[in-house]
Design a protein around this motif. Structure first.
Motif, mmCIF file in Angstrom:
data_model
loop_
_atom_site.group_PDB
_atom_site.id
_atom_site.type_symbol
_atom_site.label_atom_id
_atom_site.label_comp_id
_atom_site.label_asym_id
_atom_site.label_seq_id
_atom_site.Cartn_x
_atom_site.Cartn_y
_atom_site.Cartn_z
ATOM 1 N N MET A 48 -7.515 0.527 9.668
ATOM 2 C CA MET A 48 -7.427 0.232 8.238
ATOM 3 C C MET A 48 -7.340 1.530 7.426
ATOM 4 S SD MET A 48 -10.000 -2.046 5.918
ATOM 5 C CE MET A 48 -10.258 -3.434 6.947
ATOM 6 N N MET A 49 -8.034 2.560 7.929
ATOM 7 C CA MET A 49 -8.000 3.840 7.238
ATOM 8 C C MET A 49 -6.594 4.457 7.323
ATOM 9 S SD MET A 49 -8.198 7.278 7.792
ATOM 10 C CE MET A 49 -9.167 8.717 7.553
ATOM 11 N N SER A 50 -5.942 4.318 8.458
ATOM 12 C CA SER A 50 -4.555 4.784 8.557
ATOM 13 C C SER A 50 -3.710 4.051 7.526
ATOM 14 C CB SER A 50 -3.979 4.489 9.946
ATOM 15 O OG SER A 50 -4.805 4.974 10.946
ATOM 16 N N PHE A 51 -3.913 2.763 7.422
ATOM 17 C CA PHE A 51 -3.166 1.937 6.472
ATOM 18 C C PHE A 51 -3.360 2.468 5.049
ATOM 19 C CE2 PHE A 51 -3.245 -1.652 3.495
ATOM 20 C CZ PHE A 51 -1.988 -2.191 3.677
ATOM 21 N N SER A 52 -4.606 2.670 4.650
ATOM 22 C CA SER A 52 -4.889 3.144 3.291
ATOM 23 C C SER A 52 -4.204 4.471 3.030
ATOM 24 C CB SER A 52 -6.392 3.321 3.084
ATOM 25 O OG SER A 52 -7.059 2.142 3.373
ATOM 26 N N THR A 53 -4.296 5.358 4.007
ATOM 27 C CA THR A 53 -3.726 6.688 3.830
ATOM 28 C C THR A 53 -2.210 6.615 3.635
ATOM 29 O OG1 THR A 53 -5.433 7.466 5.334
ATOM 30 C CG2 THR A 53 -3.662 8.997 4.846
ATOM 31 N N ILE A 54 -1.565 5.865 4.520
ATOM 32 C CA ILE A 54 -0.108 5.740 4.451
ATOM 33 C C ILE A 54 0.307 5.081 3.133
ATOM 34 C CG2 ILE A 54 1.861 4.505 5.453
ATOM 35 C CD1 ILE A 54 1.057 6.922 7.076
ATOM 36 N N VAL A 55 -0.404 4.008 2.776
ATOM 37 C CA VAL A 55 -0.034 3.259 1.575
ATOM 38 C C VAL A 55 -0.175 4.131 0.333
ATOM 39 C CG1 VAL A 55 -0.778 1.389 0.059
ATOM 40 C CG2 VAL A 55 -0.486 0.978 2.496
ATOM 41 N N VAL A 56 -1.275 4.852 0.230
ATOM 42 C CA VAL A 56 -1.477 5.615 -1.004
ATOM 43 C C VAL A 56 -0.472 6.771 -1.072
ATOM 44 C CG1 VAL A 56 -3.221 7.312 -0.289
ATOM 45 C CG2 VAL A 56 -3.275 6.376 -2.588
ATOM 46 N N LEU A 57 -0.130 7.329 0.068
ATOM 47 C CA LEU A 57 0.859 8.406 0.067
ATOM 48 C C LEU A 57 2.227 7.879 -0.346
ATOM 49 C CD1 LEU A 57 -0.121 10.370 3.295
ATOM 50 C CD2 LEU A 57 -0.296 11.166 0.938
ATOM 51 N N ASP A 58 2.561 6.712 0.169
ATOM 52 C CA ASP A 58 3.864 6.133 -0.149
ATOM 53 C C ASP A 58 3.936 5.748 -1.625
ATOM 54 O OD1 ASP A 58 6.455 5.139 0.512
ATOM 55 O OD2 ASP A 58 5.629 3.131 0.304
ATOM 56 N N LEU A 59 2.893 5.074 -2.095
ATOM 57 C CA LEU A 59 2.897 4.620 -3.484
ATOM 58 C C LEU A 59 2.814 5.801 -4.449
ATOM 59 C CD1 LEU A 59 0.641 1.432 -3.359
ATOM 60 C CD2 LEU A 59 3.124 1.606 -3.322
ATOM 61 N N ASP A 83 4.513 8.393 -4.513
ATOM 62 C CA ASP A 83 5.842 8.810 -4.941
ATOM 63 C C ASP A 83 6.600 7.712 -5.668
ATOM 64 O OD1 ASP A 83 5.279 11.224 -3.959
ATOM 65 O OD2 ASP A 83 6.776 11.232 -2.354
ATOM 66 N N THR A 84 6.211 6.451 -5.409
ATOM 67 C CA THR A 84 6.950 5.373 -6.078
ATOM 68 C C THR A 84 6.275 4.948 -7.379
ATOM 69 O OG1 THR A 84 5.793 3.810 -4.666
ATOM 70 C CG2 THR A 84 8.014 4.446 -3.999
ATOM 71 N N LEU A 85 4.953 4.770 -7.354
ATOM 72 C CA LEU A 85 4.256 4.306 -8.557
ATOM 73 C C LEU A 85 3.625 5.448 -9.355
ATOM 74 C CD1 LEU A 85 2.280 1.217 -7.188
ATOM 75 C CD2 LEU A 85 4.441 1.219 -8.400
ATOM 76 N N GLY A 86 3.461 6.566 -8.715
ATOM 77 C CA GLY A 86 2.691 7.647 -9.344
ATOM 78 C C GLY A 86 1.236 7.505 -8.966
ATOM 79 N N PRO A 87 0.516 8.611 -8.927
ATOM 80 C CA PRO A 87 -0.863 8.588 -8.419
ATOM 81 C C PRO A 87 -1.794 7.664 -9.207
ATOM 82 C CG PRO A 87 -0.294 10.729 -9.365
ATOM 83 C CD PRO A 87 0.977 9.968 -9.263
ATOM 84 N N THR A 88 -1.626 7.557 -10.506
ATOM 85 C CA THR A 88 -2.556 6.773 -11.310
ATOM 86 C C THR A 88 -2.549 5.298 -10.897
ATOM 87 O OG1 THR A 88 -1.412 8.029 -13.001
ATOM 88 C CG2 THR A 88 -3.430 6.873 -13.652
ATOM 89 N N LEU A 89 -1.363 4.796 -10.573
ATOM 90 C CA LEU A 89 -1.288 3.405 -10.159
ATOM 91 C C LEU A 89 -1.471 3.260 -8.646
ATOM 92 C CD1 LEU A 89 1.580 1.905 -12.325
ATOM 93 C CD2 LEU A 89 -0.853 1.349 -12.359
ATOM 94 N N ALA A 90 -1.080 4.284 -7.928
ATOM 95 C CA ALA A 90 -1.111 4.184 -6.463
ATOM 96 C C ALA A 90 -2.536 3.968 -5.959
ATOM 97 C CB ALA A 90 -0.534 5.448 -5.836
ATOM 98 N N ILE A 91 -3.479 4.677 -6.581
ATOM 99 C CA ILE A 91 -4.852 4.594 -6.075
ATOM 100 C C ILE A 91 -5.431 3.182 -6.234
ATOM 101 C CG2 ILE A 91 -7.188 5.505 -6.340
ATOM 102 C CD1 ILE A 91 -5.825 8.188 -7.105
#
Lengths: 324, 333, 503
Positions: free
Chosen positions: A75-86, A88-96
């Motif tokens: 699950m931690m791998s998932f969170s890491t990958i998802v937040v990194l991907d988002l 660049d797409t949503l910007g950090p404020t929304l990605a988190i």
């Protein structure tokens, strides 16, 4: 009288053995190498333990509630990958918040299966380990995930920043430990977790909503995992799909080292933090005295078994097991 | 036929029914989705499948016995790696090189001995300390992996021996060496569990430990034997795997314990012990490998395989619970 | 008495545990071909004595003779090898294995390479099963057998050796009448082969039907042996409890209030059917019946732990549907459960936390549990119920049974319930605490609580109840007031015997 004192010391050793071991290790390493107790070294150790430590806080809740969570690494791998991907797409404020939402949804799913459907937590989280890994690979397309502009983002603050000289991961780990420690030891909800893990049937007979309590322990675990993912992503700003692989068992080992029983109903956040620190300081101490990194694994193996052994030996009143 | 017998048959047959279902699904779906022109349900493909199941399969067989006992072993992945390293490395020892090809069987013995010793360490700790096997082997999973790294740091250990590779690639009666090892181990363990006193006692201990103790069964040594057995099998799996590749990474075998447990549970062995069968575990192993290959065949990647296997495991658990419900008047606890 | 005349003889056996003298110089002899009852209240030392005989406990003093020879028994295996076998109350079978494997557990016949000799195993087993005249064979899976047949497997286990003494521990607890007949036949058969039988049971009618002699234990001490033919229930009871059985009824009647709880035609599958009764404020209603009569299940249904298939529950005249203990508690129902350790307490928790568990949500100061509020509740009920503990930090698992039970009662009293249900309130509790708890129950009623007491002990029900509901096999047979009830009519009612007095 002499015997009484001896018994007292023995009992104390057995009860607080892990604390004693911790202190002995610290003193031993400090004597062997002055650098060990240098403040930057200590910060360094805690900082590198923070990610696993944050996860261990969540798993402590699950274990006290009488269950296991083997899905935290995946699950931690998932969170890491998802937040990194988002990022660049949503910007950090929304990605988190988006990443936290998704991770909590996974936690809720597990909580539903284990809490409300009463399925065996070992197998459910084993299945989720695999399933979430699949999700992660789907999300990333099997590729490593990297933030495009590594220099220009404030996102790195969680993993790399510091406040008044204290690294951010330590602050986050400490803050979370204090908050969750209070939740567990001081709130009605915390009390209910102990009751459910200690004797689920008696908890039900006392009007405690067992399913809901278990559900929330998994939500808390997922929240901690999301935080760990955030720290990991922010520190490295790029990641493999398998960054958390194997963490589930390591984290569990820390929690058990801290004295939580796999049967549920016992353990505390303070003890888990000690367990986490022992892991970190043993590794660091052994390196400083010139031993290779893998020696720590062997030492930790021995420490875990000794700790649990002494604990149950104290409870049954004899060192060796009664198994014929 | 009594309803109990029917239910038992249903339980035993479920995994094979699932395999048939998978075969049918992938054969038909393959007509439309296949990314290659080969036929899914071909003899060659099935033989390859069996061969690929071998490394995890051999471990899963041992895991079945340990789990029927009511224990678990999380350290098999590390044992796997260490045994493989010992085998490859031992062939480079001067006296071994002097032996020529006779070094091969000797190196195998070293590797198997390594597995047995590691298993014995687990077994002794479980027996003598009374600490739960889950915790003991969780610890030794870390510790044994430490030994793996101690051997050769983070470098892969390699040794090319063409005789060995020829042996690993050899076929006999159409079956590959690895497949023979898997089937051979399955047959022997099946005989052990169904025909021998040791096997029957394993069920008795997992089923009702107090009764077994009262009947004078030596539970501690029994555990020890089974942990040595699974250590042996993990080492055997390591040999089978690394004989073919001639190389092993210090991270090899990670998560094997979880895959093996998944296969065992899919095969219907009870986590609490006392119930399970070697044949069903073989079914579980094949079902997982079939799923991997089948999904690959219809164009799905590893990601889907992981997702599907995880969800199937949970679904099996859910179905099993639904089948065992007592009805509406059950106590809600 | 010469050694030759006894198959098993105990002399002055003493066994102490920290703080307790569980067996205090017990002597006892068993003759070949006799059925010898061993009686005593819970905690009198019967099970300790059996564990000494079975080699599970080592006696501190005393001697055991088997067939005249002094022996030391250190394991159940050794006891069995000497011909002393146990038929346990909790079955100790592995239910995934076959009948044959269970019977020969630990001593399966061997062939080469450690293989099981199945042919011999099945033949031997079927030979034994034939003498027991049972309907299943050696290959049957034990889990598929009825409880009675599983008991037969236990008995068959005893016959793998040439038994000298067979000990039956409450063998009829879960048997139907027809199954009992078979069991008694097996016992008579063993008897005729010269085997001595020790028969432990609470059921007087069985004792007087099948035994030759009765030995009685009380508080770990041997109280004497009676010839069954020359004695009666009263004399035995007197030996057991040290005084005449106190069958005094409850005399004190206080002002009764409104109906607090009414149950109409309540059913739950096959567990119980068409149960109706009322409880008023200030009233204690006793539920009496044998184990399995459905009393506990009624309580669990009222407490929201089971869903009724039919019928209504009315609280204060209003029909309610209760789906969980949470709802039950919110409506003022409390249940002190039957299984204190399994259902009543979290043994690893301290006294205070156990007591305040159902209301921990309400005892807060800000987001946190209020220590002060909790301790004051604990102190209040510790004083009120006279709970003896060094302090609230004491782990509940370390308290005596009586004090543990008081913690559970305190837990529910502190909820100030409208209806209090207590299930087997004094099981496994010493005599002193017993009467304290009885008085407490009467006091509670006097304060206006509506109380339901479920019990399997007749003196207890008679003692505390204003009315008694007698149950048999899931049905209410009859309801008595404390004035009209007699022991005979009560026993008849719970045995399912219809009498013309049935209302």
């Amino acid at each position: 009288m002499a015997e009484l004192t001896k018994k007292g010391i023995g009992g104390f050793l057995a009860r607080q053995g892990i604390l004693v071991a911790f202190v002995l290790f610290m003193v031993g390493f400090a004597l062997a190498n002055q650098r060990f107790i240098a403040i930057d070294n200590i910060f360094g150790v805690i900082r590198s333990s923070a990610i696993l430590g944050v996860m261990a806080l969540g798993v402590t809740f699950v274990v006290i509630g009488g269950n296991l969570d083997l899905s935290v690494g995946s699950m931690m791998s998932f969170s890491t990958i998802v937040v990194l991907d988002l990022h660049d797409t949503l910007g950090p404020t929304l990605a988190i918040p988006a990443m936290f939402g998704l991770t909590l949804a996974l936690g809720a799913f597990i909580g539903f299966l284990v809490g409300y459907l009463k399925l065996n937590s070992l197998i459910v989280t084993l299945g989720m380990l695999s399933a979430i890994h699949g999700l992660t690979l789907t999300w990333s397309g099997g590729q490593n995930m990297d933030i495009a502009d590594k220099q220009g983002t404030w996102f790195s603050v969680f993993g790399q920043g510091s406040i008044a000289g204290v690294p951010m991961p330590i602050i986050i780990f400490g803050l979370l430990a204090v908050v969750l420690g209070l939740v567990l030891s001081k709130t009605p909800f915390g009390r209910k977790i102990y009751a459910v893990g200690g004797n689920g049937q008696a908890a039900t007979f006392s009007g405690i909503p067992r399913a809901r309590v278990v559900f929330f322990t998994y939500l808390i675990s997922a929240f901690c995992v999301a935080t760990a993912g955030l720290l990991q992503a922010s520190r490295s700003l790029g990641s493999q799909n398998t960054v958390g692989q194997g963490y589930e068992l390591e984290v569990l080992a820390m929690v058990i080292l801290g004295g939580a029983s796999l049967l549920g109903g016992s353990g505390t956040i303070v003890k888990t933090v000690i367990g986490v620190l022992i892991f970190g300081f043993i590794e660091n101490g052994l390196l400083l005295v010139g031993l290779e990194f893998y020696v720590q694994d062997v030492v930790i193996w021995l420490v875990i078994i000794l700790a649990v052994w002494l604990d149950i030996a104290a409870k049954r009143g004899r060192l060796w097991s009664p198994i014929a | 036929m009594t309803p109990e017998k029917r239910k038992d048959l249903l339980k035993q047959g479920a995994i094979w029914g699932f395999i048939v279902l998978e075969l049918a699904f992938f054969s038909i779906a393959g007509q439309f989705l296949s990314v290659t022109d080969t036929v899914f349900l071909s003899v060659d493909n099935m033989l390859l499948l069996l061969q690929q199941s071998a490394p995890i399969g051999i471990i899963a067989l041992g895991m079945t016995i340990v789990m029927i006992n009511g224990n678990i072993d999380l350290s098999v992945g590390a044992t796997f790696a260490l045994a493989a390293i010992v085998m490859l490395d031992s062939m480079t020892w001067p006296f071994m090189q002097a032996l020529g090809d006779w070094a091969i069987p000797l190196s195998w013995c070293f590797a198997l001995l390594t597995g047995v010793v590691l298993g014995a360490i687990n077994g002794l700790i479980v027996w003598k300390t009374g600490v739960d096997a889950f915790i003991v082997t969780l610890g030794s999973m870390l510790g044994f992996r430490g030994l793996v790294f101690a051997y050769n740091g983070e470098q892969p250990t390699s040794h090319l021996n063409w005789t060995l590779i020829d042996f690993a690639e050899a076929q006999f009666l159409g079956l590959n060496t690895a497949s023979w090892f898997l089937l051979g181990a399955a047959l022997l363990l099946w005989l052990l569990m169904t025909r021998t006193v040791h096997g029957r006692n394993a069920y008795a201990i997992g089923n009702n430990r107090d009764a077994a103790v009262n009947a004078g069964i030596k539970v501690g040594p029994h555990f020890l034997w089974n942990f040595m057995l699974i250590g042996f099998l993990a080492a055997l799996s390591g040999i089978v795997f690394s004989s073919g590749t001639g190389s092993v990474n210090p991270n090899d075998g990670m998560l094997y314990e979880l895959w093996a447990i998944t296969a065992v549970v899919l095969g219907g062995t009870k986590l609490a012990g006392g119930y399970g069968s070697i044949v069903s575990t073989l079914g579980g192993v094949i079902a997982i490998q079939l799923l991997r290959k089948g999904l690959g065949y219809v164009g799905a990647g590893t990601e889907t395989v992981n997702l599907v296997i995880g969800l199937i495991l949970i679904a099996v658990l859910f179905l099993d619970r639904q089948l065992n419900r007592k009805g509406k008047e059950e106590l809600k606890t | 008495m010469t050694d030759q005349s006894s198959v098993l003889r105990l002399e002055g056996v003493v066994k102490t545990f920290p703080g307790v003298r569980a067996l205090d110089g017990v002597s006892f002899d068993l003759r070949p071909g006799e059925v010898h009852a061993l009686m005593g209240e819970n905690g009198a030392g019967k099970s300790t004595l059996m564990k000494v005989l079975g080699g599970i406990y080592d006696p501190d003093e005393g001697q055991i003779h088997v067939a005249g020879e002094p022996v030391e028994i250190t394991s159940p295996m050794q006891a069995k090898a000497r011909g002393v076998v146990f038929i346990h109350q909790e079955l100790s079978l592995a239910d995934e294995l076959s009948v044959a494997e269970n019977i020969w557990l630990g001593e399966l016949p061997l062939k080469s390479f450690g293989r099981v000799d199945w042919g011999k195993l099945y033949a031997d087993t079927d030979a034994i099963l034939k003498t027991l005249n049972v309907s299943f064979d050696a290959r049957t899976r034990v889990g598929d057998l009825s409880i009675a047949n599983q008991q037969m497997v236990e008995i068959a286990r005893a016959l793998t050796v040439d038994p000298r003494a067979v000990i039956f521990d409450e063998p009829t607890a879960s048997l139907t009448d027809a199954e009992k007949v078979v069991l008694f036949k097996v016992i008579a058969d063993l008897q005729s082969r010269g085997v001595g039988i020790i028969y432990i049971s609470h059921r007087m009618e069985e004792i007087f039907k099948i035994t030759d002699r009765i030995s009685v234990l009380r508080d770990g001490q041997y109280r004497g042996t009676l010839n069954t033919a020359e004695t009666d229930e009263e004399a035995v009871t007197q030996l057991m409890i040290g005084r005449k059985l106190d069958l005094s009824r409850n005399e004190s009647h206080h002002e009764m209030g409104d109906i607090a709880l009414e149950v109409r035609g309540l059913s739950c599958g096959h567990l119980f059917r068409d149960v109706s009764f009322t409880v008023r404020r200030g009233e204690v209603v006793g539920f009496y019946g044998l184990v399995g009569a459905g009393r506990t299940e009624i309580a669990e249904t009222i407490f929201g732990l089971r869903d009724p298939s039919e019928g209504q529950i009315l609280l204060g005249g209003q029909e309610v549907r209760i789906h969980s203990p949470i709802e039950a508690i919110a409506r003022g129902i409390s249940l002190v459960p039957e299984d204190r350790k399994g259902q009543g307490l979290v043994l690893g928790m301290n006294c205070r936390d156990n007591m305040t568990l159902p209301q921990v949500d309400d005892l807060t100061a800000g987001p946190f549990v209020s220590d002060g509020a909790e301790i004051s509740i604990f102190d209040q009920y510790r004083d009120k119920l006279d709970i003896r503990t060094p302090g609230w930090r004491q782990t509940v698992g370390n308290l005596s049974g009586g004090n543990q039970q008081k913690i559970v009662i305190g837990k529910w009293l502190s909820m100030r319930p409208e209806v209090l249900i207590v299930d087997e309130p004094t099981r496994g509790i010493d005599v002193g605490s017993k009467s304290e708890i009885h008085n407490l129950i009467r006091d509670l009623a006097a304060q206006g609580y509506a109380v339901i007491v479920i019990s399997s002990e007749m003196p207890e029900v008679l003692h505390v109840s204003d009315r008694i509901v007698a149950m048999f096999s899931g049905r209410v047979m009859r309801t008595f007031t404390s004035d009209e009830v007699t022991e005979d009519s009560l026993i008849q009612a719970i045995s399912g015997l219809q009498s013309d007095k049935v209302a």
